[in-house]
Design an enzyme around this catalytic site. Structure first.
Site, PDB file in Angstrom:
ATOM      1  CE  LYS A 150      -1.812   2.508   3.309  1.00 49.77           C
ATOM      2  NZ  LYS A 150      -1.657   3.835   2.656  1.00 49.77           N
ATOM      3  CD  GLU A 167      14.036   1.190   8.356  1.00 47.73           C
ATOM      4  OE1 GLU A 167      14.467   2.194   8.961  1.00 47.73           O
ATOM      5  OE2 GLU A 167      14.673   0.142   8.263  1.00 47.73           O
ATOM      6  CB  CYS A 175      13.109   9.282   7.722  1.00 50.60           C
ATOM      7  SG  CYS A 175      14.244   8.504   6.566  1.00 50.60           S
ATOM      8  CD  GLU A 186       9.802  12.809  11.554  1.00 54.63           C
ATOM      9  OE1 GLU A 186       8.693  12.276  11.735  1.00 54.63           O
ATOM     10  OE2 GLU A 186      10.707  12.282  10.890  1.00 54.63           O
TER      11      GLU A 186
HETATM   12  P1  NAD Z   1       2.505   8.169   7.914  1.00 55.65           P
HETATM   13  O1  NAD Z   1       2.907   7.347   9.081  1.00 55.65           O
HETATM   14  O2  NAD Z   1       1.422   9.134   8.070  1.00 55.65           O
HETATM   15  O3  NAD Z   1       2.075   7.223   6.707  1.00 55.65           O
HETATM   16  C1  NAD Z   1       2.961   6.270   6.158  1.00 55.65           C
HETATM   17  C2  NAD Z   1       2.150   5.162   5.531  1.00 55.65           C
HETATM   18  O4  NAD Z   1       1.482   4.438   6.573  1.00 55.65           O
HETATM   19  C3  NAD Z   1       1.045   5.652   4.597  1.00 55.65           C
HETATM   20  O5  NAD Z   1       0.932   4.738   3.528  1.00 55.65           O
HETATM   21  C4  NAD Z   1      -0.188   5.613   5.495  1.00 55.65           C
HETATM   22  O6  NAD Z   1      -1.392   5.477   4.785  1.00 55.65           O
HETATM   23  C5  NAD Z   1       0.100   4.383   6.335  1.00 55.65           C
HETATM   24  N1  NAD Z   1      -0.548   4.324   7.652  1.00 55.65           N
HETATM   25  C6  NAD Z   1      -0.852   5.351   8.468  1.00 55.65           C
HETATM   26  N2  NAD Z   1      -1.425   4.886   9.596  1.00 55.65           N
HETATM   27  C7  NAD Z   1      -1.469   3.536   9.491  1.00 55.65           C
HETATM   28  C8  NAD Z   1      -1.967   2.488  10.317  1.00 55.65           C
HETATM   29  N3  NAD Z   1      -2.509   2.724  11.504  1.00 55.65           N
HETATM   30  N4  NAD Z   1      -1.855   1.207   9.883  1.00 55.65           N
HETATM   31  C9  NAD Z   1      -1.290   0.931   8.700  1.00 55.65           C
HETATM   32  N5  NAD Z   1      -0.823   1.883   7.856  1.00 55.65           N
HETATM   33  C10 NAD Z   1      -0.907   3.178   8.250  1.00 55.65           C
HETATM   34  O7  NAD Z   1       3.850   8.852   7.379  1.00 55.65           O
HETATM   35  P2  NAD Z   1       4.001   9.848   6.164  1.00 55.65           P
HETATM   36  O8  NAD Z   1       3.510  11.180   6.593  1.00 55.65           O
HETATM   37  O9  NAD Z   1       3.484   9.236   4.920  1.00 55.65           O
HETATM   38  O10 NAD Z   1       5.608   9.878   6.017  1.00 55.65           O
HETATM   39  C11 NAD Z   1       6.418  10.653   6.812  1.00 55.65           C
HETATM   40  C12 NAD Z   1       6.953   9.842   7.974  1.00 55.65           C
HETATM   41  O11 NAD Z   1       7.680   8.725   7.481  1.00 55.65           O
HETATM   42  C13 NAD Z   1       7.955  10.634   8.785  1.00 55.65           C
HETATM   43  O12 NAD Z   1       7.733  10.387  10.156  1.00 55.65           O
HETATM   44  C14 NAD Z   1       9.296  10.074   8.345  1.00 55.65           C
HETATM   45  O13 NAD Z   1      10.341  10.231   9.276  1.00 55.65           O
HETATM   46  C15 NAD Z   1       8.962   8.644   8.105  1.00 55.65           C
HETATM   47  N6  NAD Z   1       9.935   8.021   7.207  1.00 55.65           N
HETATM   48  C16 NAD Z   1      10.856   7.169   7.740  1.00 55.65           C
HETATM   49  C17 NAD Z   1      11.844   6.610   6.922  1.00 55.65           C
HETATM   50  C18 NAD Z   1      12.905   5.702   7.498  1.00 55.65           C
HETATM   51  O14 NAD Z   1      13.634   5.076   6.726  1.00 55.65           O
HETATM   52  N7  NAD Z   1      13.038   5.617   8.808  1.00 55.65           N
HETATM   53  C19 NAD Z   1      11.861   6.907   5.565  1.00 55.65           C
HETATM   54  C20 NAD Z   1      10.897   7.769   5.044  1.00 55.65           C
HETATM   55  C21 NAD Z   1       9.924   8.319   5.887  1.00 55.65           C
END
Ligand code: NAD
Length: 487
Positions: free
Chosen positions: A183, A259, A293, A390
């Site tokens: 997804k 991650e 991130c 963050e």
């Molecule tokens: P987000 O957590 O809002 O969403 C990420 C994904 O998870 C989306 O596809 C979303 O629909 C899904 N999601 C959200 N809640 C969920 C749940 N309860 N169950 C299952 N899926 C769910 O994050 P975002 O705003 O899309 O991305 C930014 C975040 O991602 C930042 O916190 C960033 O640091 C992190 N990030 C981490 C890395 C890493 O390698 N550590 C890399 C890129 C981004």
């Protein structure tokens, strides 16, 4: 030739992508283009039934194709062909991503897409090189550690680097013999669908990659709770990571790679090369407008050189070139959404109201779309939300120190431990500090990933569990079985 394009001419894939075909679906979630704020499409939301259809298709494809049991070199061959097609279709992939995301087209072509192809090749090469082990046991027995794929891996990716994050998940899972139900973020799903189509075109049996569209609370939850998904691979915020752990725990136990978020320090000692450091620190917070991130969002600089370093960083901040993601000249990204730009602004304003000094930026840019000025905040308390949270925007806080120990105390974040930068010419100090910093990645005299995909990435503390990239990511897609045979 120019890479610039008209976003209105990009045809978007329609529906979920299951078993190598599109499943039509009505859009439900409005999507806006970050570059101009225009509502341009609606994202469908897959419920439990569609997710189940994807899992059934993945299981059937694994069985019918014998993917896990093929000569491993066969898997390598298909994945290399896929990487070739990604390179051939770079422009089409780039347009699908640039139209919806914060990634400028030039960065996509030179960076994300080239790197995605490279990483798929990197993982393809593990398929026939990492195997089971015969281990020393007593003379009367044969001991083995056999490894095997999980079956169906459930992957969930964020919006900030849609293609490369999908590559991080799909490459190792498929090379290791699994099928994937993925997804993408509901804000940036289209390039991921085309990526999957290219894999099928390259000869991957249909059903081994299925893309289901939707939000976290419906589609994401259906994936993490599905009993026939053997492993979860997630990249996103720490908050969503917590919700996923809860849902998995409620529905049965399965391994997870998480991650998550970060709040990474860039620690600059008094002997650092100032020009090199300022350039690296600025890039560490300005890349994708801080929506990474590993964004190096906390500058911790020796008092003796603080003014010089801050001025040099501010010069880089003045030199950004904001623009639409579909314009080849753009170097500085928009923020993903109106909501997120409001959040950045409110954290910055609260910090200033509490006494922080805004040395640069601190406001939305006066142009269409969601652009925020590169921002520098000094005189800031360790308890300020600008330090503890963050922000996921182009906001760099500045703190100063005199002693090394003080730098380490400021650098250590109570919640996050994703990455850290260290700038010094003293090799002994660099190694000492690297050993003490609690983060999954340390960069010395640079900030940001290279194309050395052998280096795994992952967080300490609430920045995550497990690793993407490197050998670790391949091994994390296989489970091990201990076998002891009495002879
Ligand atoms: P987000 O957590 O809002 O969403 C990420 C994904 O998870 C989306 O596809 C979303 O629909 C899904 N999601 C959200 N809640 C969920 C749940 N309860 N169950 C299952 N899926 C769910 O994050 P975002 O705003 O899309 O991305 C930014 C975040 O991602 C930042 O916190 C960033 O640091 C992190 N990030 C981490 C890395 C890493 O390698 N550590 C890399 C890129 C981004």
């Amino acid at each position: 030739m120019t890479l610039s394009f008209n976003p209105d001419t990009v045809a978007l894939p329609q529906g979920h992508f299951i078993d190598g075909a599109f499943i039509p679906a009505k859009g439900r979630l409005p999507m806006h283009r970050p570059s101009d704020g225009l509502a341009y499409a609606d994202c469908p939301v897959a419920g439990e039934d569609i997710v189940d259809q994807a899992v059934v298709s993945a299981k059937r494809a694994l069985k019918d194709s014998g993917w896990s049991g093929l000569r491993p070199r066969e898997r390598t061959r298909v994945l290399h062909r896929w990487a070739d097609l990604i390179e051939e279709e770079a422009e089409a992939l780039g347009r699908l991503e640039a139209v919806a995301s914060t990634r400028p087209i030039a960065h996509l072509i030179e960076g994300d897409i080239a790197v995605t192809a490279e990483q798929i090749r990197f993982f393809a090469e593990f398929a026939d090189k990492e195997g089971s082990d015969v281990v020393p046991t007593g003379e009367g027995s044969l001991g083995m550690i056999m490894t095997e794929p999980y079956g169906v891996v459930g992957a969930i990716t964020p919006w900030n680097f849609p293609l490369s994050m999908a590559g991080w998940k799909l490459g190792p899972a498929l090379a290791a013999g699994n099928a994937v139900v993925l997804k993408p973020s509901e804000m940036t799903p289209f390039s991921t669908i085309f990526l999957a189509e290219l894999a099928i075109r390259a000869g991957l049996p249909a059903g081994l990659i299925n893309i289901v569209l939707g939000d976290g609370s419906t589609t994401g939850k259906a994936i993490t709770g599905h009993p026939d998904i053997g492993k979860i691979s997630f990249t996103g915020s720490t908050g969503a990571g917590v919700a996923i752990m809860e849902n998995v725990a409620r529905n049965g136990i399965k391994p997870m790679t998480l991650e998550l978020g970060g709040k990474s320090p860039q620690i600059v000692f008094a002997d650092a090369d100032i020009a090199l450091t300022a350039e690296a620190v600025a890039r560490g917070i300005l890349s994708n407008a801080g929506q990474a991130c590993v964004a190096g969002s906390r500058l911790i600089v020796a008092e003796a050189i603080a003014e010089q370093v801050v001025q040099a960083i501010a010069a880089h901040m003045r030199d950004v070139h904001p623009g639409s993601t579909w314009d080849e000249a753009t170097q500085y990204s928009p923020i993903i959404s109106e909501r997120q730009i409001g959040r950045i602004d409110s954290i910055v304003n609260a910090a200033v109201d509490a006494g922080a000094e805004c040395l640069h930026g601190g406001r939305r840019l006066d142009r269409e779309g969601y652009f925020y000025a590169p921002t520098l905040l000094a005189n800031i308390s360790q308890a300020s939300p600008a330090i503890t949270e963050e922000i996921f925007g182009p906001v760099l806080t500045v703190q100063t120190f005199v002693e090394e120990e003080e730098a380490l105390t400021l650098g250590d974040h109570p919640t996050y431990g994703l990455a850290a930068g260290v700038f010094t010419r003293d090799i002994s100090r660099a190694i000492r500090v690297t050993r003490l910093l609690q983060a999954g990645t340390i960069w010395v005299n640079r900030y940001g990933r290279s194309r050395d995909h052998i280096l795994p990435t992952g967080g300490y503390k609430s920045s995550g569990i497990g690793k993407d990239l490197g050998r670790d990511a391949y091994l994390a897609n296989r489970k091990s079985k201990s076998v002891l045979i009495d002879l």
